[in-house]
Design a protein around this motif. Structure first.
Motif, PDB file in Angstrom:
ATOM      1  N   SER A  92       0.731  -1.219   0.085  1.00 47.79           N
ATOM      2  CA  SER A  92       0.079   0.006  -0.037  1.00 47.79           C
ATOM      3  C   SER A  92       0.728   1.262  -0.184  1.00 47.79           C
ATOM      4  N   TYR A  93       0.256   2.194  -0.441  1.00 45.48           N
ATOM      5  CA  TYR A  93       0.662   3.587  -0.180  1.00 45.48           C
ATOM      6  C   TYR A  93       1.300   3.811   1.130  1.00 45.48           C
ATOM      7  N   ILE A  94       2.413   4.800   1.213  1.00 44.83           N
ATOM      8  CA  ILE A  94       2.660   5.047   2.552  1.00 44.83           C
ATOM      9  C   ILE A  94       2.070   6.153   3.278  1.00 44.83           C
ATOM     10  N   LEU A 101       7.154   6.777  11.227  1.00 46.27           N
ATOM     11  CA  LEU A 101       8.002   5.743  11.919  1.00 46.27           C
ATOM     12  C   LEU A 101       9.333   5.485  11.302  1.00 46.27           C
ATOM     13  N   ASP A 102       9.675   6.450  10.274  1.00 45.61           N
ATOM     14  CA  ASP A 102      11.031   6.292   9.758  1.00 45.61           C
ATOM     15  C   ASP A 102      12.211   6.267  10.514  1.00 45.61           C
ATOM     16  N   ALA A 108      16.417   1.188  14.852  1.00 45.33           N
ATOM     17  CA  ALA A 108      16.071  -0.142  15.318  1.00 45.33           C
ATOM     18  C   ALA A 108      16.830  -0.848  14.270  1.00 45.33           C
ATOM     19  N   GLY A 109      17.411  -0.292  13.044  1.00 41.94           N
ATOM     20  CA  GLY A 109      18.152  -1.187  12.326  1.00 41.94           C
ATOM     21  C   GLY A 109      17.059  -2.129  11.491  1.00 41.94           C
ATOM     22  N   LEU A 110      15.988  -1.741  11.174  1.00 41.40           N
ATOM     23  CA  LEU A 110      14.771  -2.387  10.642  1.00 41.40           C
ATOM     24  C   LEU A 110      14.302  -1.835   9.260  1.00 41.40           C
ATOM     25  N   VAL A 111      13.620  -2.745   8.702  1.00 47.79           N
ATOM     26  CA  VAL A 111      13.034  -2.271   7.175  1.00 47.79           C
ATOM     27  C   VAL A 111      11.659  -2.242   7.234  1.00 47.79           C
ATOM     28  N   ALA A 346      17.791  -0.901   2.398  1.00 48.53           N
ATOM     29  CA  ALA A 346      18.127  -0.078   3.534  1.00 48.53           C
ATOM     30  C   ALA A 346      17.134  -0.037   4.750  1.00 48.53           C
ATOM     31  N   VAL A 347      17.558   0.084   5.774  1.00 44.78           N
ATOM     32  CA  VAL A 347      16.491   0.188   6.966  1.00 44.78           C
ATOM     33  C   VAL A 347      15.993   1.708   6.734  1.00 44.78           C
ATOM     34  N   GLY A 348      14.664   1.625   7.299  1.00 41.30           N
ATOM     35  CA  GLY A 348      14.030   2.786   7.488  1.00 41.30           C
ATOM     36  C   GLY A 348      12.601   2.229   6.704  1.00 41.30           C
ATOM     37  N   VAL A 349      11.710   3.506   6.498  1.00 42.31           N
ATOM     38  CA  VAL A 349      10.657   3.377   5.619  1.00 42.31           C
ATOM     39  C   VAL A 349      10.799   3.601   4.381  1.00 42.31           C
TER      40      VAL A 349
END
Length: 378
Positions: A92-94, A101-102, A108-111, A346-349
Motif C-alpha cells: 500500500s501507499y505510505i 515511523l522512519d 532499530a536497524g529495521l526495514v 536499506a533500513v527505514g521506511v
C-alpha cells in the motif's frame, strides 16, 4: 527468520504461494482460517487465526510481517514489528503515520518497505528505470522540457456494458471516485474534485493500438521527488492516474451524478447499497479473465522537438495461473520480502526500490507475469 503473511484476500495468493514454494518458513494469518485454507492449504502451510495480539505473540527479532490486510491496519502492524524487532512489508501507499515511523525503523536497524504491489509498485519501478535511462542518455540537458504520465487500471478482458468489473471491494472503488486529485498539466497545477471532471483519451503503445479513457488520481506532486526529478528540471506535465476502457465515462455517468448528491451517513448508506448492487451485476464469473494495463512514459523535448521518449507498456490478463490482478499485486510483494531477507533494502521506511540491480531483477521477473511488457522507444 520466519515470514508472517497477514491476509489471504483476492490479491494475496500468488505471492504467498511463491514464498512457500521457494522453501521459506511462512506462517499464514487470516481472520477466517477456512479462506486461508482455500488459498494455500494444499501446500501444507502453517495457518493461524489472525489478531494483532496473536501476531505480536508470535513475532521474533528478525522476522518479517507482511500486511495484505486493509490499509488502515498497516501502521499498527508496523508498530508491533518495531516493538518486536521485526521487519514490515506492504503493497500500500505510505500513509503519513507510516512515514512518521522512519526514524524509529532506522534506529532499530529495521526495514519497512511499502508500495511494492502493482500500483503503487510496478509503476514505481518503471518510473525509476525511465528516469535513470534519461539521466544517462545523450539527450539529457537541464533545459529540456519534461512530460511524465503513469496510468494503471484493472478492466474486464471481455468488455461488458458497464465497461468495468469488480476485482476488489466495490465500496472502495466508489469512495475513490469521491477523492480529489492534484497533478501538473501544461506547467500549471490541476486540482480536480471529481475524476470525471478530468477524463481524457489515451492512445496506448500496444502491438495492436488501442485507446482508453484516463483520469488523474491522488496527489501526483510528491512523486516527482520520489522519482528523483531534479528540482531544476522544467516539468510541463506530471500525472499519475487511472485507466479505463473506452465508453466507461458514458456507462458510469448516472453513477457520477448520484455520487455527487450523497452526503453524510445517509449518503454512505446509499453508497454501500450501490456497491452491493454493482458487485451483484458486474462481478467476474468463475474462470473469467480479468485484464491489467499499465503505461509509464517519460518524454523530454528541446525547442519543441522530442529528444527522448520512452514508455513502459504492460498488458496482462487472467489465465491458468489465475487473475492478472492477484499475481501483479502480490508477486512483487514476495520479491520485496526476499530482498529484505538478503539485506538488499536499506533500513527505514521506503517505497519501491530504485537501486539499479533490484530494478533489473524485479522488472525482469515481472515480465514473466504479463503477456506483454516492453519498453517502447518512440
Amino acid at each position: 527468520m520466519t515470514i508472517h503473511w497477514c491476509g489471504t484476500g483476492l490479491s494475496s495468493a500468488p505471492g504467498l504461494r511463491r514464498l512457500i514454494e521457494n522453501g521459506h518458513q511462512v506462517v499464514v494469518w487470516n481472520r477466517t482460517v477456512e479462506k486461508a485454507q482455500e488459498a494455500v492449504g494444499d501446500l501444507g502451510a502453517d495457518i493461524r487465526a489472525y489478531s494483532l495480539e496473536a501476531l505480536a505473540g508470535a513475532l521474533q527479532p528478525g522476522d518479517i510481517a507482511i500486511s495484505m490486510l486493509p490499509a488502515d491496519q498497516h501502521v499498527a502492524i508496523a508498530q508491533t514489528c518495531l516493538d518486536k524487532g521485526a521487519h514490515f512489508v506492504s503493497s500500500s501507499y505510505i500513509a503519513p503515520e507510516m512515514k512518521a515511523l522512519d526514524a524509529a525503523f532506522r534506529d532499530a536497524g529495521l526495514v519497512s518497505v511499502n508500495e511494492v504491489g502493482l500500483d503503487p509498485g510496478i509503476d514505481h519501478l518503471m518510473a525509476h528505470d525511465l528516469v535513470a535511462r534519461y539521466r544517462a542518455s545523450k539527450a539529457y540537458h537541464v533545459d529540456n522540457v519534461l512530460s511524465f504520465t503513469s496510468y494503471c487500471g484493472g478492466v474486464p478482458k471481455i468488455p461488458n456494458p458497464f465497461r468495468y468489473k469488480f476485482s476488489w471491494a466495490p465500496l472502495g472503488v466508489l469512495k475513490a471516485l469521491r477523492s480529489p486529485s492534484r497533478s501538473l498539466r501544461n506547467f500549471s497545477e490541476l486540482r480536480v474534485n471529481r475524476p470525471w471532471d478530468a477524463i481524457t483519451k489515451y492512445d496506448a503503445p500496444l502491438p495492436q493500438p488501442e485507446s482508453f479513457e484516463v483520469y488523474p488520481n491522488r496527489d501526483s506532486y510528491p512523486f516527482m521527488q520520489d522519482y528523483r526529478f531534479d528540482p531544476d528540471w522544467k516539468v510541463k506535465d506530471f500525472v499519475r492516474g487511472t485507466i479505463r476502457l473506452n465508453g466507461w465515462q458514458d456507462a458510469w455517468t448516472p453513477v457520477f451524478r448520484e455520487i455527487e448528491t450523497l452526503e453524510g451517513p445517509s449518503g454512505d448508506a446509499r453508497l454501500a447499497e450501490m456497491a452491493a448492487q454493482f458487485v451483484a451485476e458486474n462481478s467476474y464469473a468463475p474462470g473469467e479473465p480479468d485484464r491489467v494495463i499499465l503505461f509509464v512514459s517519460l518524454k523530454a523535448e528541446r525547442d519543441g522537438r522530442p529528444v527522448f521518449h520512452e514508455t513502459w507498456a504492460m498488458d496482462a490478463w487472467g489465465d491458468a495461473r489465475g487473475s492478472a490482478m492477484a499475481r501483479l499485486v502480490s508477486t512483487p510483494v514476495s520479491f520485496a520480502v526476499e530482498s529484505v531477507m538478503k539485506r538488499e533494502i536499506a533500513v527505514g521506511v521506503h517505497g519501491a526500490p530504485h537501486d539499479p540491480k533490484l530494478l533489473e531483477s524485479w522488472l525482469g521477473q515481472v515480465r514473466g507475469l504479463a503477456q506483454y511488457m516492453e519498453r517502447v522507444q518512440h
